[in-house]
Write an enzyme that holds these catalytic residues in place. Structure first.
Site, PDB file in Angstrom:
ATOM      1  N   ARG A 101      -6.157   3.495   0.273  1.00 35.80           N
ATOM      2  CA  ARG A 101      -5.672   4.751   0.834  1.00 35.80           C
ATOM      3  C   ARG A 101      -6.416   5.922   0.219  1.00 35.80           C
ATOM      4  O   ARG A 101      -6.685   5.931  -0.981  1.00 35.80           O
ATOM      5  CB  ARG A 101      -4.182   4.907   0.577  1.00 35.80           C
ATOM      6  CG  ARG A 101      -3.615   6.201   1.101  1.00 35.80           C
ATOM      7  CD  ARG A 101      -2.114   6.281   0.923  1.00 35.80           C
ATOM      8  NE  ARG A 101      -1.681   6.324  -0.462  1.00 35.80           N
ATOM      9  CZ  ARG A 101      -1.804   7.393  -1.254  1.00 35.80           C
ATOM     10  NH1 ARG A 101      -2.370   8.493  -0.821  1.00 35.80           N
ATOM     11  NH2 ARG A 101      -1.376   7.339  -2.508  1.00 35.80           N
ATOM     12  N   GLY A 159      13.217   8.894   1.349  1.00 37.22           N
ATOM     13  CA  GLY A 159      12.030   9.637   0.925  1.00 37.22           C
ATOM     14  C   GLY A 159      11.429  10.374   2.112  1.00 37.22           C
ATOM     15  O   GLY A 159      12.127  10.689   3.069  1.00 37.22           O
ATOM     16  N   LEU A 160      10.127  10.634   2.043  1.00 39.23           N
ATOM     17  CA  LEU A 160       9.513  11.387   3.133  1.00 39.23           C
ATOM     18  C   LEU A 160       9.693  10.674   4.459  1.00 39.23           C
ATOM     19  O   LEU A 160      10.025  11.304   5.469  1.00 39.23           O
ATOM     20  CB  LEU A 160       8.024  11.592   2.858  1.00 39.23           C
ATOM     21  CG  LEU A 160       7.704  12.664   1.831  1.00 39.23           C
ATOM     22  CD1 LEU A 160       6.203  12.811   1.695  1.00 39.23           C
ATOM     23  CD2 LEU A 160       8.324  13.989   2.205  1.00 39.23           C
ATOM     24  N   HIS A 184      -0.655   2.218  -8.428  1.00 40.25           N
ATOM     25  CA  HIS A 184      -0.139   3.467  -7.902  1.00 40.25           C
ATOM     26  C   HIS A 184       0.520   3.335  -6.530  1.00 40.25           C
ATOM     27  O   HIS A 184       1.633   3.786  -6.304  1.00 40.25           O
ATOM     28  CB  HIS A 184      -1.290   4.469  -7.821  1.00 40.25           C
ATOM     29  CG  HIS A 184      -0.915   5.792  -7.262  1.00 40.25           C
ATOM     30  ND1 HIS A 184       0.093   6.552  -7.805  1.00 40.25           N
ATOM     31  CD2 HIS A 184      -1.379   6.488  -6.210  1.00 40.25           C
ATOM     32  CE1 HIS A 184       0.204   7.678  -7.110  1.00 40.25           C
ATOM     33  NE2 HIS A 184      -0.660   7.656  -6.124  1.00 40.25           N
ATOM     34  N   GLY A 237      16.553   4.154   2.744  1.00 39.22           N
ATOM     35  CA  GLY A 237      15.559   4.950   2.023  1.00 39.22           C
ATOM     36  C   GLY A 237      15.607   6.374   2.527  1.00 39.22           C
ATOM     37  O   GLY A 237      15.824   6.632   3.717  1.00 39.22           O
ATOM     38  N   LEU A 240       1.557  11.154   1.905  1.00 41.54           N
ATOM     39  CA  LEU A 240       2.550  12.105   2.386  1.00 41.54           C
ATOM     40  C   LEU A 240       2.386  12.272   3.886  1.00 41.54           C
ATOM     41  O   LEU A 240       3.347  12.357   4.640  1.00 41.54           O
ATOM     42  CB  LEU A 240       2.371  13.450   1.677  1.00 41.54           C
ATOM     43  CG  LEU A 240       2.450  13.397   0.147  1.00 41.54           C
ATOM     44  CD1 LEU A 240       2.257  14.794  -0.444  1.00 41.54           C
ATOM     45  CD2 LEU A 240       3.776  12.842  -0.309  1.00 41.54           C
ATOM     46  N   GLY A 270      11.912   8.019   5.289  1.00 42.00           N
ATOM     47  CA  GLY A 270      13.314   7.801   5.642  1.00 42.00           C
ATOM     48  C   GLY A 270      14.068   9.098   5.881  1.00 42.00           C
ATOM     49  O   GLY A 270      14.836   9.216   6.841  1.00 42.00           O
ATOM     50  N   ARG A 325     -10.610   6.323  -4.696  1.00 37.30           N
ATOM     51  CA  ARG A 325      -9.844   5.818  -5.829  1.00 37.30           C
ATOM     52  C   ARG A 325     -10.272   4.439  -6.301  1.00 37.30           C
ATOM     53  O   ARG A 325     -10.393   4.199  -7.496  1.00 37.30           O
ATOM     54  CB  ARG A 325      -8.369   5.776  -5.440  1.00 37.30           C
ATOM     55  CG  ARG A 325      -7.834   7.150  -5.261  1.00 37.30           C
ATOM     56  CD  ARG A 325      -6.419   7.130  -4.800  1.00 37.30           C
ATOM     57  NE  ARG A 325      -5.917   8.496  -4.796  1.00 37.30           N
ATOM     58  CZ  ARG A 325      -4.717   8.854  -4.394  1.00 37.30           C
ATOM     59  NH1 ARG A 325      -3.900   7.937  -3.938  1.00 37.30           N
ATOM     60  NH2 ARG A 325      -4.346  10.113  -4.434  1.00 37.30           N
TER      61      ARG A 325
END
Lengths: 248, 637
Positions: free
Chosen positions: B435, B42-43, B401, B40, B441, B45, B330
């Site tokens: 969350r 992304g942020l 999400h 991975g 992030l 990995g 949320r």
């Protein structure tokens, strides 16, 4: 809506490709272009035919994965839009739609509409970064950046690396892509120490990958989904000349 | 099995710094003898791979996308939290910690969450140094905005593209390391299994998505940073490629899966328009700073929104949660929207939508301010719906999400399999049962830049470099299992497409195990899923073959894993006989319809152990002990 698609089919990078026609029937104007292709693909699978391969991922216009030339225009007729954010309401019932992959020598076709854009990654690796080792960085607010500079850097940084600029350019130039990254980093104070070597190395890498030169026609800007301005190319040229001058 | 979270002793605020000092160091000359696989980019990995390489480890990084720059972190819009207190509005590490614990409905570990709040400030510094173009005030200082579930302004942002800019920062750091030879990058390569040797994670088996070649990669440790599993619902805000495969394969090799039923439904997505829909698009939560959420007071009021007078509108979030109003967290906002739609007061086609109205904000701040703040989101909305939200209110509805559940990890982010680390959304670690906005992030980058690079050293310090050969029989065995499975998917040649199965599974999960769950529905799902799975393996149609780019085959493998994973989500939801955060069991609610926790019985992390397909997994419990915070009924009123 009923549409006729003329789609580029190519089995792999070594085989010859050709256009094949498909009917896309009963398409809702609310579907996105990629959802329309999904529907066509479902039909193909049902008939035992190989579905059309195309790259896509986020489907919300930010990852830069999708991209095809639609009726001769990279990402299709609507301005400032990625293919995934293009909806069928912008087409007419009965229309013939020609769909092709990005066509540029540095972006070889892998299959159908999927191309290899790893050349872009290699250009970034040549200098499209600020060397900031993890940890040991000063407090964020010790670096003041004027709002206009921050905004301008953000305008450039918005590039999603989709490659439409290259596909649209008659020279297959990657200048808009490279200029966006050079400008984003060179405008910011954090990017200044590596400014000269960044622009020189990235331009060299771009040339080595086989991208063509810029003749300032602006086709790239016209198709860019993020409306990256041609001004950044002028800015990069200035940075480049300055760097050469200083390195005499 | 005894679950040891390895939380350091001592006062909460000193645990991480004490632990960092206790971690053994590795001589720089020895670091290059250790190989790390990061799956991975992304942020989590991307930042981990770059940082590990900077430290001197040899890294191989894998992603299924065509470039590491495309990971789904890129789609995060709103921002990233950090306890900088630049606004002088009373923020602190402790307050961010408390908000996150409370936001997670007291189902996360105190020590992990405190550490997250602590390193949040370093993340901002790091990203600024990398050239992330965060929004600035005219003074040149960093700007902040507020976000759901918080009463301070601690969210840093880069227009509506914060995830993109942070990811590009990590990607560029990674690119530098690739160029320097410290990281070997494998794009268009999908991990299909994990390889254990003597109980330790020592490598992975991957498929080259272009050539179809199946091969093995060995290392001293494996880091999974493969994101969340929200696509189990078919329609979600996740990218189409997001999947559970990497962590599911690890689970089937013995890693424990924690809290899989904690799946977050985001309140502000564009509603579904029809069967053709392939994904749902999120409108950033930041819109709730200025937009007001409402539905008509009376059922069946079909007038255009602008013709409904104010006194006939129900601003239900402001009415029910006066303190937080439109910024309620949320899970709470999502359920409130579902409730009014269930009452028949929903708007738009199908009645599954509520208005998000900017008219008041435009009147108060002017069109230009709203355009400046949210212009790109309004454009995106118009592109998808064909409507101009400056003139008529947006319509929004909740959608799947983010997934708080994931592989179980200890304080060092290591799973119960020695040498297998799990970071970012793929682990369960920090968000409890819900969350807060702008925290994903934060967690991805905290794990990748500032936590894993320290803690992995502790593991290596006790080990010698012992990377096995990929010719080891264990690798060969797993490779042949992967090849066999691929062959099987291609040989069924039934009548139904992968999409049809995925859509069917997703609908079941959304109906029975989505925003609200009850015992009868969950039991029904447990009956249905195995039958659906059997049909999948009997009637699936995947064309083409395995030695070429075959997108249907890739997709089929992912859906095959969702077919098994879905059952575990339901088991978890059924076993957790309480409501907490995003997990809302209809049987357990307060008189005014809020989630009612049962701390006596359920103050634990559920960690499931695989027992075989069609076998009930074993539940292990890691008790959650709160030393610092007082457990309270979560209230945003």
């Amino acid at each position: 809506m009923n549409l006729t698609l003329r789609v580029w089919r190519q089995k792999n990078s070594t085989s010859q490709g050709t256009f094949i026609e498909y009917e896309a029937d009963d398409i809702s104007p609310d579907t996105s272009f990629l959802e329309m292709l999904d529907i066509v693909n479902e039909g193909l699978i049902k008939r035992g035919e190989d579905p059309v391969a195309f790259d896509h991922d986020c489907r919300e216009g930010i990852c830069g994965t999708c991209g095809m030339v639609i009726n001769g225009i990279a990402h299709g007729p609507l301005g400032a839009t990625t293919t995934c954010q293009l909806h069928m309401r912008h087409f007419k019932d009965g229309q013939l739609i020609t769909i092709e992959p990005w066509r540029a020598r540095p972006f070889p076709v892998i299959k159908d509409l999927v191309v290899d854009r790893s050349a872009f990654d290699r250009v970034i690796q040549a200098g499209g970064y600020i060397s900031a080792r993890t940890g040991g960085t000063p407090d964020g607010n010790t670096i003041q950046i004027s709002k206009p500079d921050a905004d301008l850097a953000m305008d450039a940084a918005a590039c999603i690396g989709c490659g439409a600029c290259v596909a649209a350019c008659k020279n297959a130039s990657a200048m808009l892509f490279v200029a966006a990254k050079v400008s984003h980093l060179n405008i910011l104070p954090q990017g200044k120490p590596e400014k000269d070597r960044r622009v020189v190395n990235m331009v060299r890498a771009m040339d080595e990958e086989g991208f063509g030169n810029c003749t300032v026609m602006g086709s790239c800007e016209a198709v860019c989904p993020k409306e990256i301005s041609l001004d950044f190319i002028s800015r990069m040229n200035r940075d480049y000349l300055g760097a050469l001058w200083r390195s005499r | 099995m005894k679950l040891d979270a390895k939380i350091p002793s001592g006062p909460l605020a000193q645990k991480w710094s004490k632990h960092r000092h206790d971690i053994k160091l590795i001589n720089p000359a020895n670091k290059r003898k250790f190989d790390v696989i990061v799956v991975g980019s992304g942020l989590a990995g991307g930042s981990a791979a770059a940082t590990l390489s900077e430290l001197g480890y040899k890294v191989e990084c894998f992603c299924f996308q065509d470039s590491p720059r495309r990971a789904h972190s890129i789609a995060a819009q709103g921002g990233i939290n950090a306890a900088k207190n630049y606004q002088n509005d009373g923020d602190s590490v402790y307050r961010l910690f408390y908000d996150t614990i409370k936001g997670g409905d007291f189902r996360s570990r105190e020590a992990n969450v405190y550490r997250l709040a602590e390193v949040s400030v370093n993340i901002i510094d790091q990203c600024v140094a990398q050239g992330v173009p965060f929004a600035r005030e005219y003074s040149g200082y960093l700007a902040n905005r507020s976000f759901g579930g918080a009463q301070v302004s601690r969210t840093f942002y880069a227009r509506g593209q914060t995830g993109q800019q942070l990811l590009l920062g990590a990607y560029q750091a990674l690119a530098k390391q690739i160029e320097a030879g410290g990281v070997k990058m494998y794009p268009r390569t999908e991990m299909l299994d994990l390889v254990l040797i003597n109980g330790q994670a020592k490598g992975i088996v991957v498929r080259d998505l272009v050539t179809g070649e199946i091969s093995s990669h060995a290392a001293d440790a494996v880091v999974l940073a493969t994101g969340g599993y929200g696509n189990v619902f078919f329609l979600s805000t996740n990218a189409k490629g997001c999947n559970v495969t990497a962590i599911w394969r690890a689970y089937k090799r013995g890693a424990l899966m924690a809290n899989p039923c904690f799946t977050q439904i985001h309140p502000t997505c564009i509603p579904v328009t029809g069967e053709h829909q392939s994904k749902l698009t999120l409108m950033s939560e930041s819109l709730r700073n200025d937009g007001r959420v409402w539905v008509p007071k009376t059922k069946g009021d079909n007038r255009p929104p602008n013709e409904i007078p104010k006194e006939e509108r129900d601003y239900f979030l402001e009415r029910k949660y006066p303190a937080y109003g439109n910024l309620a967290p949320r899970d709470i906002s999502s359920r409130a929207a579902k409730e009014v739609c269930d009452e028949g007061r929903g708007v738009g086609p199908g009645g599954r939508g509520v208005y998000l109205d900017f008219a008041d904000a435009i009147e108060r701040l002017g069109l230009n301010v709203i355009r400046e703040r949210y212009g790109n989101l309004f454009e995106m909305y118009e592109r998808i719906t064909g409507e101009d939200a400056y003139k008529i209110p947006m319509r929004i509805y909740p959608a799947s999400h983010y997934t708080m559940g994931g592989l179980w990890v200890d304080y060092n982010l290591m799973s119960n399999i020695p040498g297998l680390y799990v970071i970012g959304e793929a682990n369960f670690s920090d968000h409890g049962a819900n969350r807060l906005g702008a925290s994903a992030l934060m967690q991805g980058l905290a794990d990748g830049y500032f936590i894993l690079p320290y803690t992995i050293g502790d593991y290596f310090a006790a080990e010698r470099p012992a990377k096995p050969s990929v010719d080891d029989p264990e690798f060969k065995k797993v490779e042949s299992e992967v090849a066999e499975r691929t062959k099987k998917l291609l040989s069924i040649r039934g009548r139904r497409t992968v999409t049809e199965f995925h859509r069917e599974l997703g609908k079941l999960m959304w109906d029975k195990c989505g925003m609200a769950r009850n015992e009868a529905g969950l039991k029904e799902a447990l009956d249905t899923i195995p039958a659906m799975r059997r049909e999948f393996w009997e009637d699936l149609n995947v064309l083409g073959d395995g030695n070429e780019l075959n997108q249907s085959l890739e997709y089929a493998g992912r859906v095959a894993d969702f077919m098994e994973f879905a059952e575990l989500v339901v088991y978890d939801a059924l076993t957790r006989d309480e409501s907490s955060g995003a997990h809302f069991r209809e049987e357990h609610q307060t008189p005014d319809g809020e989630a009612r926790r049962d701390d006596e019985r359920f103050s634990y992390v559920s960690a499931w152990e695989y027992q075989g397909v069609d076998q009930r997994p074993i539940l292990h419990k890691e008790p959650l002990v709160y030393e610092e915070v007082h457990l309270a009924q979560r209230s945003y009123k």
